[in-house]
Design a protein around this motif. Structure first.
Motif, short mmCIF file in Angstrom:
data_model
loop_
_atom_site.label_atom_id
_atom_site.label_comp_id
_atom_site.label_asym_id
_atom_site.label_seq_id
_atom_site.Cartn_x
_atom_site.Cartn_y
_atom_site.Cartn_z
N HIS A 233 0.81 -1.23 0.00
CA HIS A 233 0.00 0.00 0.00
C HIS A 233 0.84 1.27 0.00
CE1 HIS A 233 -3.74 -2.19 0.55
NE2 HIS A 233 -3.12 -2.93 1.44
N ALA A 234 2.14 1.15 -0.21
CA ALA A 234 3.00 2.34 -0.27
C ALA A 234 2.86 2.97 -1.65
CB ALA A 234 4.45 1.96 0.02
N GLN A 235 1.70 3.55 -1.90
CA GLN A 235 1.37 4.15 -3.18
C GLN A 235 1.03 5.62 -2.98
OE1 GLN A 235 1.66 2.21 -5.80
NE2 GLN A 235 1.87 0.27 -4.68
N HIS A 236 1.36 6.45 -3.97
CA HIS A 236 1.07 7.88 -3.88
C HIS A 236 -0.42 8.12 -3.65
CE1 HIS A 236 4.91 9.81 -5.31
NE2 HIS A 236 5.16 8.53 -5.51
N ALA A 237 -1.26 7.40 -4.39
CA ALA A 237 -2.70 7.61 -4.29
C ALA A 237 -3.22 7.28 -2.90
CB ALA A 237 -3.42 6.76 -5.34
N HIS A 238 -2.66 6.22 -2.29
CA HIS A 238 -3.10 5.84 -0.95
C HIS A 238 -2.69 6.91 0.07
CE1 HIS A 238 -3.29 1.27 -2.06
NE2 HIS A 238 -3.99 2.04 -2.85
N ALA A 239 -1.47 7.41 -0.06
CA ALA A 239 -1.00 8.44 0.87
C ALA A 239 -1.83 9.71 0.74
CB ALA A 239 0.48 8.73 0.62
N ALA A 240 -2.10 10.13 -0.50
CA ALA A 240 -2.90 11.33 -0.71
C ALA A 240 -4.32 11.15 -0.17
CB ALA A 240 -2.93 11.67 -2.20
N TYR A 241 -4.89 9.97 -0.39
CA TYR A 241 -6.25 9.68 0.10
C TYR A 241 -6.33 9.84 1.62
CZ TYR A 241 -10.48 6.97 1.13
OH TYR A 241 -11.69 6.56 1.59
N LEU A 242 -5.34 9.33 2.33
CA LEU A 242 -5.34 9.42 3.79
C LEU A 242 -5.18 10.85 4.27
CD1 LEU A 242 -3.15 6.29 4.62
CD2 LEU A 242 -5.61 6.51 4.93
N ARG A 243 -4.26 11.61 3.65
CA ARG A 243 -4.02 12.98 4.09
C ARG A 243 -5.23 13.87 3.81
NH1 ARG A 243 -2.59 14.14 7.59
NH2 ARG A 243 -1.63 16.15 7.19
N GLU A 244 -5.91 13.63 2.68
CA GLU A 244 -7.10 14.42 2.37
C GLU A 244 -8.19 14.24 3.41
OE1 GLU A 244 -8.18 13.13 -1.51
OE2 GLU A 244 -6.52 14.18 -2.51
N ARG A 245 -8.14 13.11 4.11
CA ARG A 245 -9.17 12.83 5.13
C ARG A 245 -8.65 13.04 6.54
NH1 ARG A 245 -10.01 10.99 0.55
NH2 ARG A 245 -12.09 10.50 -0.25
N GLY A 246 -7.53 13.70 6.66
CA GLY A 246 -7.03 14.08 7.97
C GLY A 246 -6.26 13.00 8.70
N ALA A 247 -5.97 11.89 8.05
CA ALA A 247 -5.24 10.81 8.71
C ALA A 247 -3.75 10.90 8.36
CB ALA A 247 -5.78 9.45 8.27
N HIS A 248 -2.93 10.36 9.25
CA HIS A 248 -1.50 10.25 8.99
C HIS A 248 -1.20 8.82 8.53
CE1 HIS A 248 -0.62 14.14 10.73
NE2 HIS A 248 -1.35 13.83 11.77
N TYR A 249 -0.06 8.65 7.88
CA TYR A 249 0.30 7.32 7.41
C TYR A 249 1.70 6.96 7.86
CZ TYR A 249 2.63 9.98 3.69
OH TYR A 249 3.43 10.85 3.00
N LEU A 250 1.93 5.66 7.96
CA LEU A 250 3.25 5.09 8.21
C LEU A 250 3.37 3.90 7.26
CD1 LEU A 250 5.90 4.91 9.80
CD2 LEU A 250 4.70 3.49 11.48
#
Length: 420
Positions: A233-250
């Motif tokens: 799941h280390a994909q640009h689209a997944h990271a952008a999706y999470l940040r747009e919804r206020g979540a952080h990712y690791l």
């Protein structure tokens, strides 16, 4: 609609041509490229329009806002404020200075403007804007005179600029009931003004902000959720999706993503100290971890703030040889919101599924060595293993192997499943 905003006909015609040029398909938009696209002998007419022609842009903005009011009549309108910045190479530009802008992903030399948009279910239209003039700029008389900043324009906070724009929008007839903005616009002064204007509001708050409700109780906002994921799941689209919804990712980066792994490997890790060590035993193995952290700004993924290099050594109990592995992780969490120890815990916590399901299946139940492969038998066997694992967990056994050894007698097995 805005013809009367120009003092001369020539300026009005040039403005119409410039709008046509801005709508044209050109690679770069500046006075030179637009003049070429429009067939002008040079950029001088367009430059004159922007720098010296008499044009009442405030009145034009109001006329445009009135047009928007008519187009959005009968729809639920939300007023949304946000800021954006333009990178600059010199502080000679009005308001240019070292300041934060999300558009340049951090602090840099830029101009910042606050915008107000009218948003409905079918339309999003910018209806007002205000250039932010930093305090040092507003107080520098010489720079103001050289740049031609009007005397009546003084320093104003972004919250005050927003309040003025909201008041103007309502005076022009915008029928809005709600205001929305990010945490920049959560200040008490602006919220008080919105209530006085009869608007409800939904604004973001930082993770350290304390809210007092109507009963006088104080509530501290929780930070956004932290989503951990493996390399799949280390994909640009997944990271952008999470940040747009206020979540952080690791997100974990492994060698199955060679391009990303190479870029992270090239960071100057020799200059980065080891700031976290971990020595753990469990699940039949001994594991050691060394963690290094480097601060980045948008590297590889949207809003990336830190990169971790995790060097792992592990060996099974009774074995003499160690196996080693280096993996990388990238996160949107800045250092001030999450310590290295916390990130390390989250990184280990990501392996919950691996340790509680796959490890149990492979080691305790020996599925890797299983010869059962025909039809739906593997699925049925896996379901039975899951049933056993879940029943032992419900009975209070943290370690599935210990639970199995405690239920080798028939009557205890039946009792485990409530069969008497």
């Amino acid at each position: 609609m805005i013809a009367d905003c120009f003092a001369r006909r020539e300026a009005r015609v040039t403005a119409a041509e410039m709008i046509s040029g801005l709508l044209a398909e050109v690679d770069t938009r500046n006075c030179w490229t637009l003049a070429e696209a429009l067939g002008h002998p040079g950029p001088h007419r367009l430059q004159h329009l922007l720098s010296r022609a008499r044009f009442d842009h405030d009145r034009a903005r109001e006329e445009f806002a009135r047009l928007v009011v008519g187009e959005l009549a009968g729809q639920e309108v939300v007023l949304v404020a946000d800021e954006t910045g333009d990178a600059k190479s010199s502080t000679d530009c009005v308001g240019a200075g070292r300041q934060y802008s999300g558009a340049i992903k951090g602090v840099g030399l830029c101009q910042v403007a606050v915008y107000l948009a009218a948003v409905t279910q079918t339309a999003r239209v910018v209806i007002d804007r205000a250039l932010y003039l930093p305090r040092d700029w507003a107080a520098d008389e010489e720079r103001r005179e050289v740049a031609g900043v009007p005397e009546e324009i003084m320093f104003a906070t972004k919250l005050r600029q927003t309040a003025v724009m909201v008041e103007n929008a309502l005076d022009l007839g915008v029928r809005a009931r709600w205001f929305a903005g990010d945490e920049v616009y959560c200040g008490r002064e602006l919220r008080r003004t919105l209530r006085e204007l009869g608007l409800g509001y939904a604004v973001g708050v930082s993770h350290a902000y304390t809210v007092t409700d109507g009963a006088g109780r104080r509530w501290k906002a929780r930070p956004g959720a932290v989503i951990t994921a493996d390399a799949l799941h280390a994909q640009h689209a997944h990271a952008a999706y999470l940040r747009e919804r206020g979540a952080h990712y690791l997100l974990t980066i492994k060698n199955n993503q060679p391009g990303q792994a190479r870029q992270l490997h090239r960071l100057p890790w020799k200059e980065v100290p080891v700031i976290h060590r971990d020595d753990a035993r469990g699940h039949g193995r001994h594991e050691q971890r060394l963690v290094q952290v480097a601060t980045v700004d948008g590297l590889l993924f949207p809003h990336a703030r830190q990169v971790l290099r995790i060097q792992r050594r592990h060996r099974l109990y009774g074995a003499k040889k160690w196996s080693s592995e280096t993996v990388y992780a990238i996160t949107a969490l800045p250092a001030e919101q999450a310590s290295v120890a916390e990130i390390a815990v989250w990184a280990r916590g990501h392996w919950t599924v691996e340790n509680t399901v796959h490890w149990v299946r492979d080691v305790v139940f020996g599925e890797d060595k299983s010869q059962v492969r025909t039809r739906n038998t593997p699925a049925a066997l896996a379901a039975v293993h899951d049933l056993i694992r879940s029943a032992l967990k419900l009975a209070g056994y943290i370690n599935t192997a210990v639970g199995r050894r405690a239920h080798t007698e028939r009557h205890r097995v039946l009792a485990l499943y409530g069969i008497t």
